[in-house]
Motif scaffolding. Structure first.
Motif, PDB file in Angstrom:
ATOM      1  N   LEU A 182       0.807  -1.216   0.000  1.00  0.00           N
ATOM      2  CA  LEU A 182       0.000   0.000   0.000  1.00  0.00           C
ATOM      3  C   LEU A 182       0.838   1.264   0.000  1.00  0.00           C
ATOM      4  CD1 LEU A 182      -2.777  -0.981   2.565  1.00  0.00           C
ATOM      5  CD2 LEU A 182      -2.833  -1.144   0.072  1.00  0.00           C
ATOM      6  N   GLY A 183       2.170   1.121   0.045  1.00  0.00           N
ATOM      7  CA  GLY A 183       2.996   2.324   0.138  1.00  0.00           C
ATOM      8  C   GLY A 183       2.874   2.950   1.516  1.00  0.00           C
ATOM      9  N   ASN A 184       3.258   4.211   1.624  1.00  0.00           N
ATOM     10  CA  ASN A 184       3.288   4.875   2.935  1.00  0.00           C
ATOM     11  C   ASN A 184       1.933   5.511   3.238  1.00  0.00           C
ATOM     12  OD1 ASN A 184       4.356   5.675   5.344  1.00  0.00           O
ATOM     13  ND2 ASN A 184       5.477   7.428   4.519  1.00  0.00           N
ATOM     14  N   THR A 185       0.939   4.672   3.516  1.00  0.00           N
ATOM     15  CA  THR A 185      -0.397   5.129   3.876  1.00  0.00           C
ATOM     16  C   THR A 185      -0.847   4.371   5.114  1.00  0.00           C
ATOM     17  OG1 THR A 185      -2.656   5.450   3.074  1.00  0.00           O
ATOM     18  CG2 THR A 185      -1.539   3.441   2.387  1.00  0.00           C
ATOM     19  N   LEU A 186      -1.811   4.930   5.832  1.00  0.00           N
ATOM     20  CA  LEU A 186      -2.227   4.347   7.106  1.00  0.00           C
ATOM     21  C   LEU A 186      -3.664   3.864   7.078  1.00  0.00           C
ATOM     22  CD1 LEU A 186      -0.611   6.940   9.546  1.00  0.00           C
ATOM     23  CD2 LEU A 186       0.332   4.783   8.747  1.00  0.00           C
ATOM     24  N   SER A 187      -4.208   3.619   5.888  1.00  0.00           N
ATOM     25  CA  SER A 187      -5.582   3.134   5.829  1.00  0.00           C
ATOM     26  C   SER A 187      -5.800   2.337   4.551  1.00  0.00           C
ATOM     27  CB  SER A 187      -6.585   4.297   5.900  1.00  0.00           C
ATOM     28  OG  SER A 187      -6.448   5.126   4.764  1.00  0.00           O
ATOM     29  N   TYR A 188      -6.850   1.530   4.573  1.00  0.00           N
ATOM     30  CA  TYR A 188      -7.242   0.761   3.396  1.00  0.00           C
ATOM     31  C   TYR A 188      -8.763   0.783   3.314  1.00  0.00           C
ATOM     32  CZ  TYR A 188      -8.139  -3.078   0.199  1.00  0.00           C
ATOM     33  OH  TYR A 188      -8.594  -3.825  -0.849  1.00  0.00           O
ATOM     34  N   ASN A 189      -9.292   1.141   2.147  1.00  0.00           N
ATOM     35  CA  ASN A 189     -10.735   1.198   1.919  1.00  0.00           C
ATOM     36  C   ASN A 189     -11.123   0.004   1.055  1.00  0.00           C
ATOM     37  OD1 ASN A 189     -13.384   1.880   1.573  1.00  0.00           O
ATOM     38  ND2 ASN A 189     -12.996   3.625   0.226  1.00  0.00           N
ATOM     39  N   PRO A 190     -11.772  -1.002   1.629  1.00  0.00           N
ATOM     40  CA  PRO A 190     -12.134  -2.187   0.820  1.00  0.00           C
ATOM     41  C   PRO A 190     -12.991  -1.789  -0.376  1.00  0.00           C
ATOM     42  CG  PRO A 190     -12.423  -2.626   3.163  1.00  0.00           C
ATOM     43  CD  PRO A 190     -12.157  -1.155   3.035  1.00  0.00           C
ATOM     44  N   SER A 191     -12.759  -2.436  -1.480  1.00  0.00           N
ATOM     45  CA  SER A 191     -13.483  -2.111  -2.711  1.00  0.00           C
ATOM     46  C   SER A 191     -14.941  -2.566  -2.656  1.00  0.00           C
ATOM     47  CB  SER A 191     -12.784  -2.746  -3.922  1.00  0.00           C
ATOM     48  OG  SER A 191     -12.714  -4.156  -3.763  1.00  0.00           O
ATOM     49  N   MET A 192     -15.287  -3.459  -1.714  1.00  0.00           N
ATOM     50  CA  MET A 192     -16.677  -3.895  -1.553  1.00  0.00           C
ATOM     51  C   MET A 192     -16.933  -4.130  -0.070  1.00  0.00           C
ATOM     52  SD  MET A 192     -16.381  -7.777  -3.050  1.00  0.00           S
ATOM     53  CE  MET A 192     -15.793  -7.135  -4.612  1.00  0.00           C
ATOM     54  N   ASP A 193     -18.206  -4.201   0.298  1.00  0.00           N
ATOM     55  CA  ASP A 193     -18.548  -4.424   1.698  1.00  0.00           C
ATOM     56  C   ASP A 193     -17.976  -5.749   2.182  1.00  0.00           C
ATOM     57  OD1 ASP A 193     -19.890  -2.082   1.554  1.00  0.00           O
ATOM     58  OD2 ASP A 193     -21.913  -2.957   1.627  1.00  0.00           O
TER      59      ASP A 193
END
Length: 589
Positions: A182-193
């Motif tokens: 994910l690189g230098n990021t602190l969150s992930y938003n799932p593409s689906m529920d």
């Protein structure tokens, strides 16, 4: 006698630097004072990549905007983040290693242009080991009844430059998200529920240039049954943008059918929640006690239920009493100020010993006021017209105002500035310096006088220029004109340029117009004798062209029946006592 201006200007400070005009609407005009870094210090080396950035507090500044970059003024690390009134910023993903970081602080104002300060910098240290492990922020590890639309977020791992992410429905599984950098990021938003009523397993492995974190454990949480998020709501009382509301208003908003409660935040700017911070209400109204008068307030109401909070709810505004702003315009997302803009100059000139020196307003407004300032900063009202006559130099105040109609009546919104009146006078032309250049002559006009001057050549009507230097002028008689921009008069001086040097012309123009058609020696006016016996003429390559008698008309620019081109030519004059004089001249076509 000192006279006061009402509620628009409260105080005049520091005449020798600026005269600061404070408005009773809690706004202040500030000089440019910029904060210094207090940690890390400007120029500091070996700064930890986990460091927070702190700077001095500047009195009267309502907010700060911070940018970080790898060049002065750069924004490639952080682009103009408004941190409100805070004087500290902690980069959520740390700082790049072994890098000179430039910090640019911008002072944020409502009633004047922002002020961008000069960049300061520090240099971070190199990384020496792999990063530490991280932990989940949202959802927390072992959380239950987590909304299926949730985002996944985690804490910054000191020294990390990126994160490897997997998610599945079994321990260490990756059936939902295979291993992803994910690189230098602190969150992930799932593409689906996410699947409802399921155990979800997450692994987040920090890494840097040295390697991956060692010994990190996974996380788990359990999703809730499927549910629907509530919609947003809107204010009923006061309505969005309403002015002149009571200081202890009753706030009411529309009910949202599937909402179980409402989170309310109120602040004195779009970026703060200093009045109420995300307070939960289980009804659609509340009483607020003792708002400040004549202020604009920013309110955001977010409905929530078991599924989570409503998404994308907008901010609304209302104002206590009727003020001049700033007001937040939801259509443009900009702050609107009703005080008129001022274009009046900082300095105005009047003529010395003159009468009827009229100064006029430069702005359209409903009304005008002019004040004089004495050496102690005391104000005296001298006019309420758009124009006035000023007879002496000094400090003055120019104020304009508009009358604003509102539900509670009318209010005066004003703007003002301090300006200085300086005395001007007609110029005295001391000298005109003439220098020879390849394409003609240069004139430099030397003047004395107490004024702001413009310069013209050969025409008193102009065009005029700010520079006192004229270039590429043909030899001959010319007149320079110098005028005072404040209308105090025009001075002139005529220059009769001598066309000869030791009697030999610098140029001639053999075009048949009867003027300068021949090049010939010219004896001085106070002499009746011609001291030269013969003159030889050569081209610039030394080729002999003509021999002329100093008593003849001279050379007509022709050689072997052919007109010679425009160029420089040389002469050698031989006197009766065999003295030789050489030089050059120009043939112009």
């Amino acid at each position: 006698m000192k006279m006061k201006k009402g509620s628009s200007i409260c105080k005049v400070l520091a005449l020798s630097i600026f005269i600061m005009l404070m408005l009773c609407y809690n706004f202040k005009v500030l000089g440019q004072e910029c904060p210094a870094l207090v940690g890390p210090l400007n120029g500091e080396n070996q700064v930890a990549t986990t460091a927070s950035i702190n700077w001095e507090t500047i009195e009267g500044v309502p907010g700060y905007i911070i940018s970080l970059g790898t060049t002065p003024g750069g924004t490639d690390i952080l682009n103009e983040l408004n941190v409100g009134s805070s004087t500290s910023y902690s980069p959520p993903t740390g700082l790049p290693k072994n890098t000179q970081i430039f910090v640019t602080i911008t002072l944020f104002f409502f009633n004047q242009a922002n002020i961008t300060c000069e960049s300061q910098s520090f240099t971070t240290a190199s990384l020496t080991e792999v990063p530490e492990c991280t932990f989940l922020f949202n959802p927390m590890n072992n959380a239950i009844d987590v909304n299926t639309t949730t985002n996944i977020s985690w804490a910054y791992a000191p020294g990390a430059t990126g994160y490897l992410f997997t998610m599945g429905t079994t321990p260490n599984g990756d059936d939902l998200v295979p291993i992803t950098d994910l690189g230098n990021t602190l969150s992930y938003n799932p593409s689906m529920d996410l699947p409802a009523e399921s155990d979800i397993y997450v692994n987040v492995i920090p890494y840097n240039g040295i390697g991956n974190s060692i010994g990190c454990t996974g996380f788990t949480f359990t999703t809730a049954p499927e549910a629907t998020l509530p919609n947003c709501t809107s204010l009923i009382t006061p309505y969005n943008g309403e002015t002149n509301i009571p200081l202890s208003p009753f706030l009411e908003w529309n009910e949202v059918p599937n909402a179980t409660g409402y989170r309310v935040s109120i602040g004195t700017s779009p970026f703060e929640t200093d009045i109420l911070n995300n307070a939960a209400f289980y009804r659609t109204s509340t009483m607020v006690i003792d708002f400040e008068p004549n202020r604009t307030f920013f309110i955001k109401i977010v409905p929530f239920n078991d599924a989570g909070e409503a998404i994308g709810c907008s901010q609304e505004t209302f104002s206590t009493l009727l003020g001049c702003g700033p007001y937040y315009d939801p259509l443009t997302s900009e702050l609107v100020v009703l005080n008129p803009d001022i274009t009046f100059p900082d300095t105005v000139g009047i003529c010395q010993n003159g009468s009827g020196n009229v100064i006029s307003a430069t702005d359209e407004a409903d009304g005008y006021r002019w004040y004089s300032l004495d050496v102690d900063g005391n104000e005296s009202l001298i006019s309420t017209e758009a124009s006035l006559s000023i007879e002496k130099a000094g400090e003055y105040i120019y104020e304009i105002f508009d009358i604003i109609e509102g539900s509670g009546g009318t209010i005066e919104c004003s703007s003002s500035k301090v300006f200085r009146v300086e005395e001007s006078s007609i110029a005295t032309i001391e000298n005109v310096r003439v220098t020879e250049v390849l394409n003609g002559l240069n004139f430099e006009v030397i003047v004395e006088g107490n004024g702001n001057y413009e310069f013209a050549l050969d025409n008193p009507e102009g065009p005029y220029q700010n520079s006192n230097i004229f270039g590429g002028i043909t030899p001959g008689t010319h007149t320079v004109y110098v005028r005072d921009v404040n209308g105090c008069g025009v001075a002139e001086k005529t220059i009769q340029q001598d066309l000869t040097v030791e009697g030999f012309p610098k140029f001639f123009t053999p075009n048949g117009d009867g003027t300068n058609d021949f090049w010939q020696y010219r004896r001085p006016q106070d002499s009746n004798e011609i001291p030269y016996e013969v003159i030889h003429i050569f081209d610039r390559f030394g080729n002999f062209l003509a021999q002329i008698d100093p008593k003849s008309l001279g050379w007509n620019g022709i050689f072997n029946g052919r007109k010679m081109p425009a160029s420089d030519y040389w002469f050698k004059a031989i006197s009766f006592n065999n003295k030789v004089i050489t030089g050059h001249f120009t043939l112009k076509r």
